[in-house]
Enzyme design. Structure first.
Site, short mmCIF file in Angstrom:
data_model
loop_
_atom_site.label_atom_id
_atom_site.label_comp_id
_atom_site.label_asym_id
_atom_site.label_seq_id
_atom_site.Cartn_x
_atom_site.Cartn_y
_atom_site.Cartn_z
N ASN A 174 0.83 -1.20 0.00
CA ASN A 174 0.00 0.00 0.00
C ASN A 174 0.86 1.25 0.00
OD1 ASN A 174 -2.12 -1.67 0.00
ND2 ASN A 174 -2.62 -1.44 2.17
N VAL A 175 0.32 2.29 -0.59
CA VAL A 175 1.06 3.54 -0.73
C VAL A 175 0.36 4.66 0.05
CG1 VAL A 175 2.01 2.90 -2.98
CG2 VAL A 175 -0.20 4.06 -2.90
N ASP A 176 -0.67 4.29 0.82
CA ASP A 176 -1.51 5.31 1.46
C ASP A 176 -0.93 5.91 2.73
OD1 ASP A 176 -2.04 3.21 3.33
OD2 ASP A 176 -3.76 2.55 2.16
N HIS B 188 6.13 -0.47 -2.47
CA HIS B 188 5.64 0.20 -3.68
C HIS B 188 5.66 1.72 -3.57
CE1 HIS B 188 3.46 -3.66 -5.24
NE2 HIS B 188 4.77 -3.73 -5.31
P1 NAD Z 1 -5.77 -5.81 -5.08
O1 NAD Z 1 -6.64 -4.62 -5.28
O2 NAD Z 1 -5.26 -6.55 -6.23
O3 NAD Z 1 -6.56 -6.86 -4.19
C1 NAD Z 1 -7.23 -6.48 -3.01
C2 NAD Z 1 -7.56 -7.75 -2.25
O4 NAD Z 1 -8.15 -7.36 -1.03
C3 NAD Z 1 -8.58 -8.65 -2.96
O5 NAD Z 1 -8.08 -9.99 -2.92
C4 NAD Z 1 -9.85 -8.51 -2.12
O6 NAD Z 1 -10.60 -9.71 -2.09
C5 NAD Z 1 -9.28 -8.18 -0.76
N1 NAD Z 1 -10.15 -7.39 0.11
C6 NAD Z 1 -11.03 -6.42 -0.24
N2 NAD Z 1 -11.58 -5.87 0.86
C7 NAD Z 1 -11.02 -6.52 1.93
C8 NAD Z 1 -11.15 -6.38 3.34
N3 NAD Z 1 -11.97 -5.46 3.89
N4 NAD Z 1 -10.42 -7.18 4.13
C9 NAD Z 1 -9.58 -8.13 3.61
N5 NAD Z 1 -9.42 -8.30 2.28
C10 NAD Z 1 -10.11 -7.49 1.45
O7 NAD Z 1 -4.60 -5.35 -4.14
P2 NAD Z 1 -3.09 -5.78 -4.04
O8 NAD Z 1 -2.97 -7.26 -4.08
O9 NAD Z 1 -2.58 -5.03 -2.88
O10 NAD Z 1 -2.39 -5.24 -5.37
C11 NAD Z 1 -2.73 -4.00 -5.91
C12 NAD Z 1 -1.61 -3.00 -6.10
O11 NAD Z 1 -2.27 -1.74 -6.06
C13 NAD Z 1 -0.57 -2.95 -5.05
O12 NAD Z 1 0.63 -2.91 -5.72
C14 NAD Z 1 -0.79 -1.62 -4.30
O13 NAD Z 1 0.42 -0.88 -4.25
C15 NAD Z 1 -1.72 -0.83 -5.14
N6 NAD Z 1 -2.87 -0.20 -4.39
C16 NAD Z 1 -2.66 0.38 -3.18
C17 NAD Z 1 -3.73 0.94 -2.50
C18 NAD Z 1 -3.50 1.58 -1.16
O14 NAD Z 1 -2.41 2.09 -0.91
N7 NAD Z 1 -4.48 1.55 -0.24
C19 NAD Z 1 -5.01 0.91 -3.03
C20 NAD Z 1 -5.18 0.32 -4.31
C21 NAD Z 1 -4.08 -0.23 -4.96
#
Ligand code: NAD
Length: 237
Positions: free
Chosen positions: A100-102, A117
């Site tokens: 996560n990047v947040d 990331h």
């Molecule tokens: P992804 O979006 O591919 O997958 C998210 C996963 O989280 C899914 O498997 C989903 O079923 C699960 N999920 C959804 N809600 C949930 C909850 N409340 N509790 C538990 N699980 C839950 O995410 P990823 O695998 O992290 O890959 C995506 C890429 O996107 C990463 O490289 C990341 O850097 C980036 N990203 C980051 C953020 C952030 O910083 N918050 C947000 C979106 C994407």
């Protein structure tokens, strides 16, 4: 294994690697990447997280990142972030690798954190690579670096880009040593996760996965539910 047995198993481990993905922050109101309807101005967001998208239209990509900053600025860590930070406070051999990047793990007070990331809150000079913290959520003009007066870009590891060597070393060392790995809210589609889990599995670590649905993580134990609900239960004293 049910959550109670998993909790008891983890209490016996010292060296634990925790890997978090976008699902960790879903209950903070931050959209995941692979959830439904992840579009920004009619583009699939996965197509925006690339160097070529930035080269083609830096204003558009910056606007998307500024939008993401404003969503995060209006949110905060959830019960899962806080439980993980509190639990790892006195455990020097716990490493948390986040995709996560947040910045919500930092905000919750997480120690031993590797943000593989990058960060939404850092800008990088496109000329020399220097990074600086920036908390703006609007730019009249695109940001230029104080070092080279060159265009700055978000300091995020985009698709096809390399993770910093120091982050690879720290996360691989944690995977190599881990007795257990807990993956939380990640689809397991990114090699960052699959390679760390593969290293730890080859060293006989037990792999626990928390997700609302079946992820691609090669886990021994799947705990179905949200991060905000299950992380505090799994890590309870
Ligand atoms: P992804 O979006 O591919 O997958 C998210 C996963 O989280 C899914 O498997 C989903 O079923 C699960 N999920 C959804 N809600 C949930 C909850 N409340 N509790 C538990 N699980 C839950 O995410 P990823 O695998 O992290 O890959 C995506 C890429 O996107 C990463 O490289 C990341 O850097 C980036 N990203 C980051 C953020 C952030 O910083 N918050 C947000 C979106 C994407």
């Amino acid at each position: 294994m049910d959550i109670e047995s998993a909790r008891r198993f983890l209490r016996l481990c010292e060296r634990i690697l925790v890997i978090t993905g976008a699902g960790m922050s879903a209950e903070s109101g931050i959209p995941t990447f692979r959830g439904e309807g992840q579009r920004w101005q009619n583009c699939d967001v996965k197509d925006l997280a690339t160097p070529s998208a930035f080269d083609a239209d830096p204003r558009f990509i910056w606007d998307w990142y500024l939008h993401r900053r404003s969503v995060v600025a209006a949110s905060g860590p959830n019960a899962g972030h806080y439980a993980l930070a509190e639990w790892s406070k006195d455990r020097s051999e716990v490493t948390v690798v986040t995709q996560n990047v947040d910045g919500l793990h930092e905000q919750a007070g997480q120690r031993n954190l590797v943000s593989v990331h990058g960060s939404l809150w850092h800008n990088r000079c496109t000329k020399c690579g220097h990074e600086r913290i920036d908390r703006s959520i609007q730019y009249a003009d695109l940001p230029r670096s104080p070092c080279c007066d060159a265009l700055e870009r978000p300091a995020i590891v985009w698709m096809g880009e390399r993770i910093a060597m120091s982050d690879i070393e720290r996360s691989h060392a944690a995977a190599f040593d881990a007795e257990a790995v807990i993956t939380i809210g990640t689809s397991g589609a990114v090699t960052t996760v699959t390679s760390l889990v593969a290293i730890a599995r080859a060293r006989c670590a037990e792999i626990f996965d928390i997700n609302v649905e079946r992820s691609a993580v090669e886990a021994h134990c799947r705990l179905f539910g949200t991060a905000g609900e299950l992380v505090p239960k799994l890590l309870a004293a």
